[in-house]
Design an enzyme around this catalytic site. Structure first.
Site, PDB file in Angstrom:
ATOM      1  CE  LYS A   1       1.782   6.904  -4.946  1.00 19.42           C
ATOM      2  NZ  LYS A   1       0.945   8.004  -4.418  1.00 19.42           N
TER       3      LYS A   1
ATOM      4  CG  ASP B   1       3.480   7.827   0.792  1.00 19.02           C
ATOM      5  OD1 ASP B   1       4.594   7.850   1.363  1.00 19.02           O
ATOM      6  OD2 ASP B   1       2.411   7.580   1.389  1.00 19.02           O
TER       7      ASP B   1
END
Length: 386
Positions: free
Chosen positions: A254, A272
């Site tokens: 991420k 997320d």
């Protein structure tokens, strides 16, 4: 004399006897005839007796026979009524079985008609279960286009001036808001502007600066560790490859995609918590693992759309499609959302749930891009400014 009398008497007796015998015979014959007649009459009497008996039987057959069927007619009617009764029960029970069907048809539209006009009603009625691959791709891309019109100024909501600041800020954003990170990093970068400075920093001093972000000890260890790795392995420069970035302490896929997409212009999907929640609500994927979500959603879009797609989805999750109370009544993509109705559907009540610039409030960045300010966005206040 006596003899003559006797003969005379005999003669008389014989005549008389003949006459008497004839009479007797006649009488006997008459008697026989009468007996035979009586015999013949007897059968006639029996026949006569039989005739009334037959007549009586015939009358009995007619009269009782008429009464017997009359008596049997009532059970027949009851039997026929009993036979006809079950269909009546079925007919009466049929509406009860059919009653739930209209109830279900009435409940579904209520979610849509409560706030948004006709369009969301179609969304509620047409659940995407069994949706074809082509239909899913079209719906997903249409949602992205709609969000691009709603958030034309979407951008990373972390303040940064170079790749090093972005990678550090992204690591610090775990388990906290971008606003809190933006309010904390100015002091950190003012004291440690380069990887070399942060690699040589006193951990206790860094912890004190990072305390407002939460989990400050673990985050201090990560940012000092990744700074040392940048100095030792990459000459103090942030690498521009995914396989290199994920080797840094505290950097996962991420964080790596945030850096690649926003600091190097290389497409990447940022999975997320907001992104995960929304793509599952929209039925783009049923996966829960971030890597599988990234792969599944990435396959629905051209690679060139990945970075902007991440911004659009995350911005929508922070402003409208919240985790606990999504503002369904104020959602611009309600007609395309299978989860419409999970949140507040009344438009006026939904408006009160909007956040940041959608609610006339400051955003998360202290130094947002000019496009955001031009669109009516407001800069966030610094730490301690209220």
């Amino acid at each position: 004399m006596s003899a003559e009398r006797d003969s005379a008497v005999g003669e008389q007796g014989s005549d008389g006897g003949r006459k008497t015998a004839g009479a007797a015979r006649t009488a006997a014959a008459g008697t026989g005839a009468s007996a035979s007649a009586a015999k013949k009459a007897a059968p006639s009497k029996k026949a006569a007796a039989r005739k009334p008996a037959a007549a009586k039987k015939a009358a009995a057959e007619k009269t009782p026979g008429a009464t017997k069927p009359a008596a049997n007619k009532t059970p027949a009617k009851k039997a026929s009524a009993a036979k006809k009764a079950p269909p009546a029960k079925k007919a009466s029970s049929a509406p009860l079985k059919k009653a739930p069907a209209p109830r279900k048809q009435v409940v579904a539209p209520k979610k849509a008609t409560a706030s948004v006009p006709a369009a969301p009603a179609k969304t509620v009625a047409a659940h995407p279960q069994g949706e074809s691959r082509t239909a899913l791709v079209r719906r997903a891309r249409r949602i992205n286009r709609e969000l691009a019109e709603v958030y034309p100024y979407a951008h990373p909501e972390l303040d940064f001036e170079n790749p090093f600041q972005l990678v550090v800020a992204t690591v610090l954003s775990a388990q906290t808001t971008d606003l809190r990170v933006n309010q904390t990093t100015p002091a950190l970068f003012a004291k440690y502007p380069t990887p070399e400075d942060l690699a040589a920093a006193n951990p206790e001093e860094v912890e004190e600066i990072l305390r407002p972000t939460g989990f400050f000890r673990a985050k201090t260890k990560s940012v000092i560790g990744l700074s040392k790795a940048l100095v030792e392995q990459f000459g103090g420069e942030v690498p521009g490859r995914l396989e290199d970035l994920v080797k840094l302490p505290g950097v996962g896929r991420k964080t790596a995609f945030v850096v690649l997409g926003n600091a190097f212009g290389r497409p990447g999907i940022t999975v997320d918590t907001h992104f995960q929640r929304l793509v599952r609500r929209w039925k783009w994927t049923d996966e829960t693992d971030p890597d599988k979500i990234e792969a599944g959603v990435g396959a629905l879009f051209p690679k060139s759309d990945w970075t902007d797609l991440s911004h659009h989805v995350i911005w929508h999750g922070r402003r409208i499609c919240h985790a606990r109370k999504p503002a369904c009544g104020a959602c611009p993509i309600a007609p395309l959302c299978p989860a419409y109705g999970e949140g507040e559907t009344d438009p006026e009540k939904a408006k009160k749930l909007l956040k940041y610039e959608k609610a006339g409030q400051p955003g998360q960045r202290l130094k947002p891009p000019q496009a955001y300010l031009d669109a009516g966005g407001r800069a966030a206040p610094p730490l301690g400014a209220g």
